[in-house]
Structures are given as structure tokens and as C-alpha cells.
Scaffold this active site. Structure first.
Site, PDB file in Angstrom:
ATOM      1  N   GLU A   1     -11.925  49.453  -3.501  1.00  0.00           N
ATOM      2  CA  GLU A   1     -11.560  48.567  -2.394  1.00  0.00           C
ATOM      3  C   GLU A   1     -12.827  48.032  -1.733  1.00  0.00           C
ATOM      4  O   GLU A   1     -13.888  48.649  -1.820  1.00  0.00           O
ATOM      5  CB  GLU A   1     -10.701  49.328  -1.376  1.00  0.00           C
ATOM      6  CG  GLU A   1     -11.303  50.618  -0.851  1.00  0.00           C
ATOM      7  CD  GLU A   1     -12.206  50.432   0.359  1.00  0.00           C
ATOM      8  OE1 GLU A   1     -12.185  49.333   0.933  1.00  0.00           O
ATOM      9  OE2 GLU A   1     -12.925  51.371   0.713  1.00  0.00           O
TER      10      GLU A   1
ATOM     11  N   LEU B   1     -12.727  46.695   1.770  1.00  0.00           N
ATOM     12  CA  LEU B   1     -12.242  46.324   3.098  1.00  0.00           C
ATOM     13  C   LEU B   1     -13.363  46.344   4.135  1.00  0.00           C
ATOM     14  O   LEU B   1     -14.188  47.243   4.151  1.00  0.00           O
ATOM     15  CB  LEU B   1     -11.145  47.283   3.558  1.00  0.00           C
ATOM     16  CG  LEU B   1      -9.842  47.321   2.758  1.00  0.00           C
ATOM     17  CD1 LEU B   1      -8.802  48.139   3.513  1.00  0.00           C
ATOM     18  CD2 LEU B   1      -9.329  45.929   2.489  1.00  0.00           C
ATOM     19  N   GLN B   2     -13.329  45.349   5.013  1.00  0.00           N
ATOM     20  CA  GLN B   2     -14.175  45.339   6.195  1.00  0.00           C
ATOM     21  C   GLN B   2     -13.261  45.480   7.410  1.00  0.00           C
ATOM     22  O   GLN B   2     -12.352  44.673   7.588  1.00  0.00           O
ATOM     23  CB  GLN B   2     -14.947  44.026   6.325  1.00  0.00           C
ATOM     24  CG  GLN B   2     -15.793  43.653   5.124  1.00  0.00           C
ATOM     25  CD  GLN B   2     -16.313  42.249   5.259  1.00  0.00           C
ATOM     26  OE1 GLN B   2     -17.335  41.989   5.890  1.00  0.00           O
ATOM     27  NE2 GLN B   2     -15.607  41.303   4.669  1.00  0.00           N
ATOM     28  N   GLU B   3     -13.497  46.499   8.216  1.00  0.00           N
ATOM     29  CA  GLU B   3     -12.650  46.673   9.389  1.00  0.00           C
ATOM     30  C   GLU B   3     -12.780  45.448  10.286  1.00  0.00           C
ATOM     31  O   GLU B   3     -13.853  44.920  10.507  1.00  0.00           O
ATOM     32  CB  GLU B   3     -13.037  47.941  10.149  1.00  0.00           C
ATOM     33  CG  GLU B   3     -12.735  49.197   9.343  1.00  0.00           C
ATOM     34  CD  GLU B   3     -12.834  50.470  10.167  1.00  0.00           C
ATOM     35  OE1 GLU B   3     -12.482  50.432  11.361  1.00  0.00           O
ATOM     36  OE2 GLU B   3     -13.270  51.486   9.616  1.00  0.00           O
TER      37      GLU B   3
ATOM     38  N   LYS C   1     -18.561  49.853  -5.768  1.00  0.00           N
ATOM     39  CA  LYS C   1     -18.420  49.997  -4.318  1.00  0.00           C
ATOM     40  C   LYS C   1     -19.640  50.671  -3.695  1.00  0.00           C
ATOM     41  O   LYS C   1     -20.171  50.200  -2.679  1.00  0.00           O
ATOM     42  CB  LYS C   1     -17.155  50.795  -3.991  1.00  0.00           C
ATOM     43  CG  LYS C   1     -16.953  51.091  -2.488  1.00  0.00           C
ATOM     44  CD  LYS C   1     -16.789  49.809  -1.688  1.00  0.00           C
ATOM     45  CE  LYS C   1     -16.684  50.100  -0.184  1.00  0.00           C
ATOM     46  NZ  LYS C   1     -15.453  50.790   0.190  1.00  0.00           N
TER      47      LYS C   1
ATOM     48  N   LEU D   1     -28.343  40.156   8.636  1.00  0.00           N
ATOM     49  CA  LEU D   1     -29.762  40.204   8.992  1.00  0.00           C
ATOM     50  C   LEU D   1     -29.903  40.210  10.509  1.00  0.00           C
ATOM     51  O   LEU D   1     -30.803  39.576  11.055  1.00  0.00           O
ATOM     52  CB  LEU D   1     -30.512  39.005   8.405  1.00  0.00           C
ATOM     53  CG  LEU D   1     -31.041  39.147   6.982  1.00  0.00           C
ATOM     54  CD1 LEU D   1     -31.849  37.911   6.605  1.00  0.00           C
ATOM     55  CD2 LEU D   1     -31.888  40.398   6.805  1.00  0.00           C
TER      56      LEU D   1
ATOM     57  N   CYS E   1     -17.803  54.588   6.303  1.00  0.00           N
ATOM     58  CA  CYS E   1     -18.155  54.269   4.914  1.00  0.00           C
ATOM     59  C   CYS E   1     -19.650  54.311   4.649  1.00  0.00           C
ATOM     60  O   CYS E   1     -20.136  55.179   3.933  1.00  0.00           O
ATOM     61  CB  CYS E   1     -17.583  52.893   4.552  1.00  0.00           C
ATOM     62  SG  CYS E   1     -15.782  52.848   4.453  1.00  0.00           S
TER      63      CYS E   1
ATOM     64  N   LYS F   1     -21.905  57.809   5.035  1.00  0.00           N
ATOM     65  CA  LYS F   1     -21.556  58.896   4.098  1.00  0.00           C
ATOM     66  C   LYS F   1     -21.625  58.418   2.645  1.00  0.00           C
ATOM     67  O   LYS F   1     -21.944  59.214   1.747  1.00  0.00           O
ATOM     68  CB  LYS F   1     -20.183  59.480   4.430  1.00  0.00           C
ATOM     69  CG  LYS F   1     -18.994  58.542   4.331  1.00  0.00           C
ATOM     70  CD  LYS F   1     -18.209  58.747   3.057  1.00  0.00           C
ATOM     71  CE  LYS F   1     -16.956  57.877   3.030  1.00  0.00           C
ATOM     72  NZ  LYS F   1     -16.274  57.917   1.713  1.00  0.00           N
TER      73      LYS F   1
END
Length: 458
Positions: free
Chosen positions: A160, A162-164, A222, A268, A278, A281
Site C-alpha cells: 500500500e 497511503l498518505q494520511e 514500499k 523539501l 510508518c 519504524k
């Protein structure tokens, strides 16, 4: 946004945290029959009632629509879920191991072994969780061990991205689809599972790149993407450190190098660094796995990326001491008796996620130095209270800044970016501000009488 369901596989999502719930809701919106499974009874009850148990813009509206349309349901009954799904997506967490850098795969193991034992027909088990390379083959061995041998259950991997805060777009209109498969049957089934996404793209005149590859490559995509992103963010933050001692402005530096098409200007923006559930870790687990494989030297640079990121938090505390004219000794500053407002508790705006949030970490560091810290965040207050219960939390931004000697803007919520420095100046005891995300207009704040400091700016 509808697709005929006649030829579409039925989809099951195992784990209804941020990843699994978002995918389940969005794929139901695309016209699939979907079931979400979790062992958390309260979470399933909330989702079944049309409540999203985390903050993600627009998702609850789609959830209610899909529930009302009968395409989506949630269950704690694994036998029911096993019987329902043609494709089972594993969406459980892979947190950092306690006392180590590697990924904890116990949730993946529980999900796969539990499902495998309940399957009564051939199905495809697809990993979506972010995992160390080699996990898919291990999952295959688990399936061979626990699923009835005559069923021919297969495994695939499809990471996946996903961007929160942007999850709806990332699922419905992905930048790419990556699938790691071993058979033509698995590939065809995953093609059908993503047909709704591709049909929507075609209807909108877009193309969705699809990368079909092997297990190891699919798993690496990922973590490699996250490692690259983390490196880019830490690079500009390293430049901020240089700019501060050289008298340069990192925002202008970033703008100048961002015009280079080989570099680009996204991510940047120097500041207090990255956080969330994410990137931190994942880059640590990537290093740990590379070490196990004998390629630890290749990823040694990620250790420095991590260190740069952690230093940005300490830099905010140093700036606080400078602005407040407090001595910064070997044990840190003494900020006792100083009231400080921290605006932001989540790791990014448009989220309620406080996992490894730089803003909340800095708030805790300021409190440890003796400051009377008052935190406000538009969405993350409940989670912040659980993570850092010893801090004070204000119900509004105005209450957070009232009678403070320093305001620290550490998450770039629009409420903070657009705040009126003149109005806030009437509430504070002393007009001092640290712009931990370089999201404020320094000219505007200085004109309003504030002592302004941005990270990496003169």
C-alpha cells in the site's frame, strides 16, 4: 463511481485499522462486495454503525454510503469472512519490535494462520502490510502448514502507498499498483480485484501504472520508497543545520534546488522532522533486515537519516532556550516557570495520528525541562492525552496560547498557518514564536511584534 459486480471477486480485508478500513471502504465505493474483519469488537461495532475510528477527511461519508448500499459489512467471525472472500488482503500492523529495530510480524502470523485454518475453498491471500523482504515466502510456508492441502490456496503481495490525509485519493486514484505474484491465476485475480480502480482511471482519462513483479521486489517497493522519502526530508533538515551556522535561509535554498527537475520541490520543507506510524519504524526495520541478509553496509546511511530526524526535535528545545534567554547546559535547559504553548500534537495535519509525532515529543521534552506546556491540536487531542497524559491540553488555540511566553508551531494545520498574529499577540504574555514547520509568514509575524525563529532560517 459504479462498476458491475458480476465478474468481480469478493474482497475481505483482515485488520480494520487505518490501512484495512480505508481500503475496505474505498473498494466498496468502487462497486465490490467487501467485508472487513477484526478481532477488536469495539472497532467493528463503530464501523458497522458508520463511524470511522480515526480521522481521515471524507472517509466517513463514503463509509455510510457503502453501508447503505449493502456492498460493505464488518465482522468478528473469521469463519464467515473465510467463506466470503475470494481475495483476502492482510492489512494488520507491523510495529517495531520492543527492544529492537526489526518489524514485529506477530500480527501477520496470527492473521494468516487464523484465516488459513478456516478456508474451505481456493482463495488468494494478499499481503498489504509493510513487511521485511522475505515475508511473503514465510507466509506461503504458513499457508502450506495450516490450510487444507487440497484447496490450492495461493499467496501474493501488493504493498500500500497511503498518505494520511489523502487516503481516499491514494486508494481510488493511486499513483501505481504493484503486485508480486507466482502464478497467472493470482495475477488474473488481482487484475479483477483492481478493475474498479483501473475503470475509474479510464473514465477520467488517466492511466494507472501496474508493476507485476516477484515477491521480493514487491516487498521492497514500499520500504525503499519510504527510505527515499525519509532521506529527502532529512537531507533538507541537514541543510537547515548548515544554514543556521552559515547565516543562510533553508527555505530559499530548498526553493532554488527544487527547481532542478532531477530533484523536485516536494518534501523539501525543512522543519522539526518526520514521524508517524510508518517512516520511522520502516527505515529501522529496513536496516535490521538488510543486516540479517548481509547487506547492512548498503543501508548504513539510514542510521544518519534517523539521527538527523531526531536532532530536529532537540533543536526546537535549544531554540526555546535561546528565545527565552535560558542557559542550555549539558543536561539541557532549565525552563522552569515558563509557560509554553505547543500548537500541534499529530505528526502531520489532517490526521489524528500521534505515533512518533515530533510535535508531541518536543512538548514532552519542554515539559521535562520544567516548562508549563499547554498543547492544542484540532484532531489529535484524545490520542495525545493517551500518549502523553502528564501534559496539559487546552480546548482551543486561544486557550493554549493565553499568558504564554513562547508559542511553538509544530504541526502545519491550516488553523495555525492562517492564525492572525495580531490577535494571538493580545493573548500571550510575551510575543515569541518558533516556527517548527516553516509554515508561517515571518514578515507578517515580525510586523505584529513577535520575535520569530524558523528552523534553518537566519
Amino acid at each position: 463511481m459504479s462498476t458491475t459486480t458480476a465478474a468481480l471477486p469478493r474482497l475481505a480485508f483482515h485488520g480494520t485499522g487505518y490501512l484495512g478500513a480505508t481500503y475496505a471502504i474505498c473498494f466498496a465505493e468502487l462497486g465490490y462486495e467487501v467485508i472487513g474483519y477484526d478481532v477488536d469488537i469495539n472497532r467493528i461495532a463503530k464501523l458497522s454503525a458508520g463511524e470511522v475510528p480515526f480521522h481521515e477527511p471524507g472517509l466517513e461519508e463514503v463509509l455510510k454510503r457503502s453501508l447503505a448500499g449493502g456492498r460493505l459489512r464488518f465482522s468478528t467471525n473469521l469463519a464467515e469472512v473465510a467463506a466470503f472472500g475470494d481475495v483476502h488482503f492482510i492489512c494488520v500492523g507491523t510495529p517495531q519490535l520492543a527492544g529492537g529495530m526489526g518489524a514485529d510480524l506477530s500480527y501477520v502470523e496470527d492473521a494468516v494462520t487464523g484465516l488459513a485454518q478456516h478456508l474451505t475453498r481456493k482463495a488468494l491471500i494478499v499481503g498489504k502490510s509493510t513487511v521485511p523482504v522475505g515475508t511473503a515466502e514465510w507466509v506461503e510456508r504458513l499457508v502450506d502448514k495450516y490450510a487444507p492441502a487440497d484447496l490450492g490456496v495461493e499467496v501474493a503481495w501488493s504493498p500500500e502507498f497511503l498518505q494520511e490525509g489523502f487516503a481516499l485519493q491514494d486508494v481510488l486514484r493511486p499513483s501505481r499498483i504493484v503486485v508480486g505474484v507466482r502464478s497467472e491465476w493470482a495475477r488474473e485475480l488481482l487484475d479483477a480485484a483492481h478493475k474498479g480502480v483501473c475503470d475509474l482511471a479510464a473514465a477520467e482519462g488517466r492511466d494507472v501504472p501496474v508493476v507485476v513483479t516477484d515477491f521480493a521486489t514487491a516487498e521492497l517497493v514500499k520500504v525503499a520508497a519510504n527510505a527515499f522519502l525519509a532521506t529527502k526530508i532529512s537531507f533538507i533538515n541537514a541543510m537547515a543545520e548548515v544554514c543556521e551556522v552559515a547565516g543562510a535561509d533553508v527555505t530559499q535554498l530548498a526553493r532554488a534546488i527544487g527547481h532542478d527537475p532531477r530533484i523536485g520541490n516536494r518534501f523539501l520543507k525543512a522543519g522539526v522532522g518526520f514521524g508517524g506510524g510508518c517512516l520511522p519504524k520502516d527505515i529501522r526495520a529496513f536496516q535490521a533486515r538488510a543486516q540479517e541478509l548481509g547487506a547492512g553496509e548498503a543501508l548504513r546511511f539510514l542510521h544518519e537519516v534517523d539521527l538527523i530526524n531526531q536532532r530536529r526535535r532537540t533543536r526546537v528545545v535549544q531554540l526555546a532556550a535561546e528565545l527565552l534567554d535560558r542557559r542550555y547546559g549539558p543536561a539541557g535547559p532549565d525552563l522552569s516557570g515558563v509557560r509554553i504553548a505547543v500548537l500541534g500534537a499529530t505528526f502531520k495535519p489532517d490526521s489524528d495520528d500521534v505515533r512518533d509525532a515530533p510535535s508531541l515529543a518536543v512538548a514532552a521534552m519542554l515539559a521535562k525541562a520544567g516548562a508549563d506546556v499547554h498543547v492544542y491540536d484540532p484532531q489529535g487531542m484524545a490520542n495525545a492525552r493517551r500518549a502523553q497524559p502528564h501534559l496539559r491540553y487546552a480546548p482551543t488555540m486561544a486557550e493554549a496560547v493565553r499568558d504564554t511566553s513562547l508559542v511553538c508551531v509544530l504541526t502545519e494545520w491550516a488553523d495555525f498557518r492562517d492564525a492572525d498574529p495580531n490577535a494571538l499577540g493580545e493573548l500571550v504574555a510575551e510575543r515569541r514564536v518558533i516556527d517548527g514547520r516553516n509554515c508561517l509568514d515571518p514578515v507578517r509575524w515580525v510586523r505584529a511584534g513577535w520575535r520569530y525563529r524558523g528552523l534553518g532560517r537566519p
